[in-house]
Every structure is written in C-alpha cells, then in structure tokens.
Design a protein around this motif. Structure first.
Motif, mmCIF file in Angstrom:
data_model
loop_
_atom_site.group_PDB
_atom_site.id
_atom_site.type_symbol
_atom_site.label_atom_id
_atom_site.label_comp_id
_atom_site.label_asym_id
_atom_site.label_seq_id
_atom_site.Cartn_x
_atom_site.Cartn_y
_atom_site.Cartn_z
ATOM 1 N N PRO A 43 0.825 -1.213 0.000
ATOM 2 C CA PRO A 43 0.000 0.000 0.000
ATOM 3 C C PRO A 43 0.858 1.261 0.000
ATOM 4 O O PRO A 43 2.093 1.216 0.086
ATOM 5 C CB PRO A 43 -0.806 -0.126 1.293
ATOM 6 C CG PRO A 43 0.072 -0.942 2.188
ATOM 7 C CD PRO A 43 0.792 -1.906 1.298
ATOM 8 N N VAL A 44 0.196 2.416 -0.038
ATOM 9 C CA VAL A 44 0.891 3.685 -0.193
ATOM 10 C C VAL A 44 1.735 4.030 1.027
ATOM 11 O O VAL A 44 2.761 4.714 0.906
ATOM 12 C CB VAL A 44 -0.132 4.802 -0.497
ATOM 13 C CG1 VAL A 44 -0.996 5.107 0.724
ATOM 14 C CG2 VAL A 44 0.561 6.061 -0.992
ATOM 15 N N THR A 45 1.339 3.568 2.218
ATOM 16 C CA THR A 45 2.141 3.861 3.403
ATOM 17 C C THR A 45 3.512 3.196 3.320
ATOM 18 O O THR A 45 4.522 3.778 3.730
ATOM 19 C CB THR A 45 1.410 3.392 4.664
ATOM 20 O OG1 THR A 45 0.957 2.030 4.484
ATOM 21 C CG2 THR A 45 0.205 4.272 4.959
ATOM 22 N N VAL A 46 3.553 1.981 2.794
ATOM 23 C CA VAL A 46 4.834 1.294 2.626
ATOM 24 C C VAL A 46 5.659 1.983 1.543
ATOM 25 O O VAL A 46 6.875 2.166 1.677
ATOM 26 C CB VAL A 46 4.612 -0.189 2.287
ATOM 27 C CG1 VAL A 46 5.939 -0.903 2.045
ATOM 28 C CG2 VAL A 46 3.839 -0.882 3.400
ATOM 29 N N GLY A 47 5.003 2.383 0.444
ATOM 30 C CA GLY A 47 5.707 3.101 -0.610
ATOM 31 C C GLY A 47 6.284 4.416 -0.113
ATOM 32 O O GLY A 47 7.415 4.786 -0.474
ATOM 33 N N LEU A 48 5.531 5.132 0.724
ATOM 34 C CA LEU A 48 6.021 6.395 1.276
ATOM 35 C C LEU A 48 7.233 6.164 2.159
ATOM 36 O O LEU A 48 8.217 6.918 2.105
ATOM 37 C CB LEU A 48 4.906 7.077 2.068
ATOM 38 C CG LEU A 48 5.263 8.383 2.775
ATOM 39 C CD1 LEU A 48 5.687 9.443 1.774
ATOM 40 C CD2 LEU A 48 4.087 8.877 3.610
ATOM 41 N N ASN A 49 7.194 5.125 2.977
ATOM 42 C CA ASN A 49 8.342 4.803 3.825
ATOM 43 C C ASN A 49 9.572 4.457 2.984
ATOM 44 O O ASN A 49 10.690 4.906 3.278
ATOM 45 C CB ASN A 49 7.975 3.631 4.732
ATOM 46 C CG ASN A 49 9.136 3.192 5.613
ATOM 47 O OD1 ASN A 49 9.487 3.854 6.581
ATOM 48 N ND2 ASN A 49 9.730 2.049 5.271
ATOM 49 N N ASN A 50 9.364 3.668 1.942
ATOM 50 C CA ASN A 50 10.493 3.306 1.077
ATOM 51 C C ASN A 50 11.069 4.532 0.366
ATOM 52 O O ASN A 50 12.282 4.651 0.207
ATOM 53 C CB ASN A 50 10.047 2.273 0.046
ATOM 54 C CG ASN A 50 9.685 0.945 0.686
ATOM 55 O OD1 ASN A 50 9.987 0.707 1.857
ATOM 56 N ND2 ASN A 50 9.031 0.082 -0.068
ATOM 57 N N LEU A 51 10.181 5.426 -0.064
ATOM 58 C CA LEU A 51 10.646 6.633 -0.756
ATOM 59 C C LEU A 51 11.465 7.517 0.189
ATOM 60 O O LEU A 51 12.536 8.023 -0.183
ATOM 61 C CB LEU A 51 9.453 7.395 -1.310
ATOM 62 C CG LEU A 51 9.727 8.621 -2.179
ATOM 63 C CD1 LEU A 51 8.596 8.812 -3.194
ATOM 64 C CD2 LEU A 51 9.850 9.903 -1.337
ATOM 65 N N ALA A 52 10.980 7.702 1.404
ATOM 66 C CA ALA A 52 11.663 8.575 2.356
ATOM 67 C C ALA A 52 13.008 8.004 2.790
ATOM 68 O O ALA A 52 13.929 8.762 3.133
ATOM 69 C CB ALA A 52 10.785 8.823 3.573
ATOM 70 N N ASN A 53 13.134 6.672 2.781
ATOM 71 C CA ASN A 53 14.364 6.030 3.251
ATOM 72 C C ASN A 53 15.317 5.653 2.125
ATOM 73 O O ASN A 53 16.352 5.034 2.385
ATOM 74 C CB ASN A 53 14.031 4.779 4.059
ATOM 75 C CG ASN A 53 13.357 5.113 5.379
ATOM 76 O OD1 ASN A 53 13.688 6.109 6.011
ATOM 77 N ND2 ASN A 53 12.412 4.285 5.792
ATOM 78 N N THR A 54 14.965 5.985 0.893
ATOM 79 C CA THR A 54 15.859 5.691 -0.222
ATOM 80 C C THR A 54 17.008 6.688 -0.246
ATOM 81 O O THR A 54 16.789 7.898 -0.240
ATOM 82 C CB THR A 54 15.096 5.746 -1.562
ATOM 83 O OG1 THR A 54 14.071 4.750 -1.557
ATOM 84 C CG2 THR A 54 16.042 5.474 -2.726
ATOM 85 N N SER A 55 18.220 6.170 -0.255
ATOM 86 C CA SER A 55 19.410 7.024 -0.226
ATOM 87 C C SER A 55 19.679 7.599 -1.617
ATOM 88 O O SER A 55 19.493 6.927 -2.628
ATOM 89 C CB SER A 55 20.633 6.231 0.246
ATOM 90 O OG SER A 55 20.421 5.715 1.549
ATOM 91 N N SER A 56 20.097 8.851 -1.647
ATOM 92 C CA SER A 56 20.485 9.506 -2.899
ATOM 93 C C SER A 56 21.576 10.519 -2.603
ATOM 94 O O SER A 56 21.859 10.838 -1.437
ATOM 95 C CB SER A 56 19.285 10.192 -3.555
ATOM 96 O OG SER A 56 18.724 11.168 -2.691
#
Length: 286
Positions: free
Chosen positions: A232-245
């Motif tokens: 769901p979108v909550t998991v996607g949001l967590n993954n997006l926020a924790n993706t290193s760049s």
C-alpha cells in the motif's frame, strides 16, 4: 446589551482556539509550502517562508518517477494498491458490522452477550499479537503477499470496531419498530433492509470514515502481509523517504507525504461534520 466581561471572555476563547488551530495546522503548512519549493529555495530560505515561485514539479516526481528502493516508478502503483484494498475492505467490514450489531441488539440469542464480549476484546487486542497466526492463515488460503490477503486482514481487524459502533447505535432504536414488522409479514432481511438501515445513516457515515482512515493509514499490516506488487501507499512512502540519494530532496518527500494523506484529508473535509453528528447520535453511547 453584552457585558464587557462576557465580551472579553469570548475574545480570549476565540484567541485560544485560533492559537491551537494554528499550532496543529503548522506542520501541514510546512509540508505544503516545502513541496511547492525547489531545492535551491529550500536550502537558501527559511522553513516557514512562502514559495517564491510555486511549482508542482516535486508532486509530479513523487507520483511517477521518485525512487522507492530499487524501483523508480513513484507512488502511483502503491496508491492504486491502497485504493484496490481500501474500497472492498471498508465496504465488507462495515456491512458485516451493521449485520452483527443488528443481530446482537434486535435478535438476541443465548450466548449473544458472551459473543459480543469476545468481539469487544478484539478492539483492545494489540495488532502485533495476530501477525504470526494471520500470516499462517493467509499462507494456507494461498493469498499471502496479495491485495486479497490485505483485504481479509483488514476486514477481520476492523470487525470488532464496526460491530461495537453499530451495536451501541442500534441499542437506542425503538424496539417497537422491529417487533411490529414480523406481524406484518416482514422477514429478517426485510426488517434489516427497509427499517434498520434507513435509520443508520449517522452511524454508517461514522463507521465508513473510521474504517477508511484506519485502513488507508495502516503501515504494519501492509509491510508484513503485502508482497512487492501489492504494497500500500504507506509502505511506498516509507520506502521513498528512506531511499538514499546523493542529494536529499525534501520537497519530493513532502509532496509524497501529501499525496499519501490527501484521501483522508478530503474525506474529513467533505464529511467531517457528518462524522461529528454521527458520534453525537450514539456511536459512542454506552
């Protein structure tokens, strides 16, 4: 004529309410303002400053091209998964809760109070307790790591709350309406459909909003029971926020958070007054 003391008290009360409202709305303002800024403006400006040249570029990136781990497809697939999960889960859990409340109040049977007490226990049971047994059940049913599995989990998790809402509301309905209906030849389902449901609009709105908010915002079940293509979108949001760049894009993170929160915000803006009316009409009545 209004007394000066009374007028002063009203001013103080309104001032306090405005202060509290500003305090609670400040994070929302910061998120929206940051999401409309470019990274140069974020680095050089202040947190509370309005965007000099508002732009939805960060919103577009968060929706379609931001990286959520190794995938760079944005929040769109996660958002679609949440919609596909929330709509049936809310509908089924609300319908079953209404039916349970109807049976437990108007068609009482031996052991009905014990059954209600057991259902009520589910309202206070920590979600972590059911993770292992629920994962085993989903595996036996062959729906683990799927949207159907998430739907089943949320229906079962929400059933105690929806039953409690409808049961407490139906306790206050006039018994004469239900008792007179069988004398006119009305069946179990006819009474429920033609008499009870039309009187259930306030609590129905409360339950729909409650369930929608709880299921849409859930993270624990989504991260435990969902697979790669059903998160769901909550998991996607967590993954997006924790993706290193190389550069942390705060505007994209804020835009993604706003996208994830928009459905619940819209629900409360549109139906918030009905939610309050439904609560005062008996949703929390003992």
């Amino acid at each position: 004529m209004i007394k000066p003391a009374f007028h002063f008290q009203r001013i103080v009360l309104l001032g306090a309410l405005l202060l509290f409202a500003a305090f609670f709305l400040m994070p929302l303002y910061v998120m929206v303002a940051t999401s409309l800024k470019g990274m140069d403006e974020i680095r050089d400006g202040t947190l509370l400053a309005l965007p000099a040249a508002p732009s939805f570029a960060a919103w577009a990136q968060a929706w379609s091209s931001a990286c959520t781990g190794t995938d760079c497809g944005g929040l769109r697939p996660f958002f679609v998964n949440s919609v596909l999960m929330v709509v049936p889960a809310v509908a089924v859990s609300t319908a079953l809760g209404a039916l349970n409340g109807y049976v437990l109040t108007q068609w009482r049977f031996r052991g009905s109070e014990l059954l209600f007490a057991l259902l009520l226990f589910g309202v206070f049971m920590p979600m972590q307790v059911v993770l292992l047994p629920m994962s085993q059940v989903l595996g036996w049913l062959g729906i683990a790591n799927s949207i159907w599995g998430l739907i089943l989990v949320h229906v079962l998790a929400g059933l105690p709350s929806t039953t409690l809402f409808f049961r407490n509301y139906y306790v206050g309905l006039p018994n004469e309406l239900v008792k007179a209906a069988p004398l006119d030849g009305a069946s179990f389902w006819q009474i429920f459909r033609r008499i009870v449901l039309p009187l259930s609009t306030p609590i129905l709105v409360v339950t729909l909003i409650w369930q929608f908010t709880a299921i849409w915002n859930d993270f624990l079940y989504g991260v435990v029971f969902a697979g790669g293509d059903s998160r769901p979108v909550t998991v996607g949001l967590n993954n997006l926020a924790n993706t290193s760049s190389a550069v942390k894009e705060y505007n994209v993170d804020m835009a993604a958070a706003m996208i994830a929160a928009l459905p619940t915000l819209l629900i409360y803006i549109v139906a918030g007054k009905y939610f309050v009316r439904g609560l005062t009409a008996g949703a929390v009545k003992a």
